[in-house]
Design a protein around this motif. Structure first.
Motif, PDB file in Angstrom:
ATOM      1  N   SER A  92       0.867  -1.190   0.000  1.00  0.00           N
ATOM      2  CA  SER A  92       0.000   0.000   0.000  1.00  0.00           C
ATOM      3  C   SER A  92       0.898   1.233   0.000  1.00  0.00           C
ATOM      4  O   SER A  92       2.116   1.130   0.229  1.00  0.00           O
ATOM      5  N   GLY A  93       0.292   2.385  -0.209  1.00  0.00           N
ATOM      6  CA  GLY A  93       1.048   3.627  -0.119  1.00  0.00           C
ATOM      7  C   GLY A  93       1.592   3.816   1.291  1.00  0.00           C
ATOM      8  O   GLY A  93       2.727   4.269   1.486  1.00  0.00           O
ATOM      9  N   MET A  94       0.790   3.430   2.294  1.00  0.00           N
ATOM     10  CA  MET A  94       1.270   3.570   3.676  1.00  0.00           C
ATOM     11  C   MET A  94       2.415   2.605   3.964  1.00  0.00           C
ATOM     12  O   MET A  94       3.313   2.906   4.754  1.00  0.00           O
ATOM     13  N   TYR A 132      -0.687  13.692   4.069  1.00  0.00           N
ATOM     14  CA  TYR A 132      -1.850  12.798   4.081  1.00  0.00           C
ATOM     15  C   TYR A 132      -2.135  12.367   5.527  1.00  0.00           C
ATOM     16  O   TYR A 132      -1.217  12.122   6.308  1.00  0.00           O
ATOM     17  N   GLU A 147       4.930  16.446   0.785  1.00  0.00           N
ATOM     18  CA  GLU A 147       4.189  16.183  -0.451  1.00  0.00           C
ATOM     19  C   GLU A 147       4.245  17.475  -1.248  1.00  0.00           C
ATOM     20  O   GLU A 147       4.228  18.558  -0.652  1.00  0.00           O
ATOM     21  N   ASP A 203       6.618  12.490  -1.219  1.00  0.00           N
ATOM     22  CA  ASP A 203       5.479  11.667  -1.615  1.00  0.00           C
ATOM     23  C   ASP A 203       4.884  12.328  -2.856  1.00  0.00           C
ATOM     24  O   ASP A 203       4.311  13.403  -2.789  1.00  0.00           O
ATOM     25  N   THR A 216       2.517  11.247  -4.895  1.00  0.00           N
ATOM     26  CA  THR A 216       1.234  10.641  -5.286  1.00  0.00           C
ATOM     27  C   THR A 216       0.353  11.608  -6.063  1.00  0.00           C
ATOM     28  O   THR A 216      -0.180  11.278  -7.119  1.00  0.00           O
ATOM     29  N   SER A 239       1.623   6.368  -3.533  1.00  0.00           N
ATOM     30  CA  SER A 239       0.512   5.453  -3.401  1.00  0.00           C
ATOM     31  C   SER A 239       0.118   5.116  -4.840  1.00  0.00           C
ATOM     32  O   SER A 239      -0.506   5.939  -5.525  1.00  0.00           O
ATOM     33  N   THR A 245      -1.993   3.058  -5.626  1.00  0.00           N
ATOM     34  CA  THR A 245      -3.446   2.918  -5.533  1.00  0.00           C
ATOM     35  C   THR A 245      -4.184   4.014  -6.294  1.00  0.00           C
ATOM     36  O   THR A 245      -5.281   3.798  -6.796  1.00  0.00           O
ATOM     37  N   LYS A 246      -3.574   5.185  -6.338  1.00  0.00           N
ATOM     38  CA  LYS A 246      -4.265   6.372  -6.859  1.00  0.00           C
ATOM     39  C   LYS A 246      -4.118   6.478  -8.379  1.00  0.00           C
ATOM     40  O   LYS A 246      -4.504   5.576  -9.075  1.00  0.00           O
ATOM     41  N   LEU A 284      -1.620  -0.428  -3.528  1.00  0.00           N
ATOM     42  CA  LEU A 284      -0.173  -0.649  -3.664  1.00  0.00           C
ATOM     43  C   LEU A 284       0.604   0.625  -3.395  1.00  0.00           C
ATOM     44  O   LEU A 284       0.069   1.731  -3.537  1.00  0.00           O
ATOM     45  N   LEU A 326      -8.933   9.043  -4.445  1.00  0.00           N
ATOM     46  CA  LEU A 326      -8.569   9.930  -5.545  1.00  0.00           C
ATOM     47  C   LEU A 326      -7.848   9.124  -6.610  1.00  0.00           C
ATOM     48  O   LEU A 326      -7.343   8.038  -6.347  1.00  0.00           O
TER      49      LEU A 326
HETATM   50  N1  PLP Z   1       0.153   9.361   0.288  1.00  0.00           N
HETATM   51  C1  PLP Z   1      -0.832  10.152  -0.185  1.00  0.00           C
HETATM   52  C2  PLP Z   1      -0.498  11.517  -0.672  1.00  0.00           C
HETATM   53  C3  PLP Z   1      -2.149   9.688  -0.219  1.00  0.00           C
HETATM   54  O1  PLP Z   1      -3.125  10.487  -0.681  1.00  0.00           O
HETATM   55  C4  PLP Z   1      -2.425   8.380   0.269  1.00  0.00           C
HETATM   56  C5  PLP Z   1      -3.794   7.853   0.273  1.00  0.00           C
HETATM   57  O2  PLP Z   1      -4.753   8.544  -0.023  1.00  0.00           O
HETATM   58  C6  PLP Z   1      -1.373   7.610   0.757  1.00  0.00           C
HETATM   59  C7  PLP Z   1      -0.080   8.124   0.743  1.00  0.00           C
HETATM   60  C8  PLP Z   1      -1.598   6.222   1.279  1.00  0.00           C
HETATM   61  O3  PLP Z   1      -1.827   5.354   0.218  1.00  0.00           O
HETATM   62  P1  PLP Z   1      -2.609   3.966   0.372  1.00  0.00           P
HETATM   63  O4  PLP Z   1      -4.051   4.303   0.577  1.00  0.00           O
HETATM   64  O5  PLP Z   1      -2.327   3.256  -0.917  1.00  0.00           O
HETATM   65  O6  PLP Z   1      -2.020   3.268   1.552  1.00  0.00           O
END
Ligand code: PLP
Length: 402
Positions: free
Chosen positions: A86-88, A112, A155, A184, A186, A206, A208-209, A219, A339
């Protein structure tokens, strides 16, 4: 019918050798195997010592993760990036892989929400002290530096307030002081901005976005400039088990193929929707870095050129009643706190990402009950402007003026 007389009981349990083919598949195969059978103890030994390329156990690496990581590496100008669950998990391997108890971290105060929580609560519990600072002001970051500061995390564009960090100033300070800068990326994506080019040491996503882009894979990605940092992050990922699912990697690779097209269309839609919203009665303000009225417009232009991205925020009059009416008047537009989906999604930070803050804290950030964030997708723009006009009109009819 073939005779089953000679089949040995139980042989079906053994895996069937994969059929050979002189031609190769065009699509990356999905490799779900958790474990890989080596040819001999010698060859396994050679693999672990890096003399032979091969996989052993999926938690330590698998082909679908490597294919995806290689593609994002190319987009970011990185080497040896890793894909995480995940992003986290990506933020987590940076912290777990690169920091020790006694270290100090400076983070933007507009990171975030979960990352903020990690910095406010989880790292201090493990002996890593943190300070959260306004990243639109490089001087504020500099003032927070201590002898034990090891990492600055920012970010480029904040969520949901869409403020732009002083990335160039912070990169210069981090470089001068020998502190790692992690970005970051993302929101901005490598299409808008490539952090390594401005001197960042770590890039986080992330996936995922926007990169995966279809809200069906969770992811993350982390890459480091320094090979020793890469190694430390990869070890942390395998030890703490931040492994990505092969299927998610496979889906994300598929999504990534259309990323450029999706980004261009979504960013053009966002610019048009921002202007449309700004012209509607009942909209108090629109926050989009591509608009000349954005407080960080000049800095954004310096950093991303004309690639201002697909994220915008706006505030309506009418408070919570107006917000409810707006959402209800757009039933086909997902009201969902994510998002980067291929389609537009709408979120209401006061009741989702920022619900843990007091009304006063939210007010200080400009996150009122009438404040929405939009992740703009690739729909035909006329559909979007029509829906948002209807939503804002419904809010005006329903809500008391603020
Ligand atoms: N970093 C940013 C800027 C995000 O917006 C998010 C999630 O919205 C994350 C990290 C975490 O990503 P994930 O939801 O894939 O764990």
């Amino acid at each position: 019918m073939t005779s089953r007389k000679n089949e040995r009981p139980g042989s079906i349990v053994r895996r069937t050798p994969w059929p050979g083919s002189a031609s190769r598949p065009v699509v990356s195969p999905l490799q779900a195997s958790v474990v890989y059978a080596a040819e001999s103890p010698d060859s396994l030994d050679a693999q672990y010592e890096g003399r032979l390329q091969g996989y052993a156990y999926a938690r330590e690496g698998h082909p679908n993760a490597d294919v995806l990581a290689g593609k994002i590496d190319r987009m970011e100008g990185a080497e040896g990036g890793i894909v995480l669950g995940s992003g986290m998990a990506a933020v987590g391997v940076v912290m777990l892989g690169l920091l020790d108890a006694g270290d100090h971290v400076i983070g933007s105060d507009l990171l975030y929400g979960r990352t903020l929580r990690m910095l406010r609560e989880d790292l201090p519990r493990r002996g890593i002290r943190t300070d959260l600072v306004d990243a639109t002001d490089a001087g504020a970051i500099e003032s927070a530096i201590r002898p034990e500061t090891k990492l600055i995390l920012i970010e480029v564009v904040s969520n949901p307030t869409i403020r732009v960090a002083d990335v160039a100033g912070i990169a210069r300070i981090a470089h001068e002081r020998g502190i790692r800068l992690a970005i970051d990326n993302t929101f901005t994506t490598p299409r808008g901005f490539r952090p390594f080019e401005i001197g960042a040491d770590i890039v986080i996503h992330s996936i995922t976005k926007l990169l995966a882009g279809h809200s069906d894979a969770t992811l993350g990605y982390a890459a480091a400039r320094d090979p020793a940092d890469r190694e430390a992050m990869a070890i942390a990922a395998a030890t703490w088990g931040f492994t990505p699912s092969p299927f998610d990697c496979w889906l994300a690779e598929r999504g990534l193929h259309t990323f450029d097209l999706r980004y261009e269309r979504a960013a053009a839609n966002a610019a048009a929707l921002a202007d449309h919203l700004a012209g509607l009665d009942g909209v108090r303000r629109v926050v989009y870095p591509g608009r000349a009225d954005h407080p960080d417009h000049a800095r954004a232009t310096e950093l991303v050129g004309d690639r201002y991205g697909n994220m915008l925020s706006f505030e309506i009059e009418g408070g919570r009643a107006g917000a409810n009416a707006l959402v209800r008047a757009m039933p086909e537009l997902p009201f969902a706190p994510t998002l980067g989906d291929v389609g537009t999604t709408l979120s209401h930070p006061a009741t989702s990402s920022h619900r843990g803050l007091s009304p006063e804290q939210r007010a200080g950030m400009g996150v009122s009950e009438g404040f929405f964030r939009v992740s703009v997708g690739v729909e035909e723009i006329g559909l979007l402007t029509g829906e948002f006009s209807a939503g804002v009109a419904a809010a005006r009819a329903a809500g008391p003026a603020l």
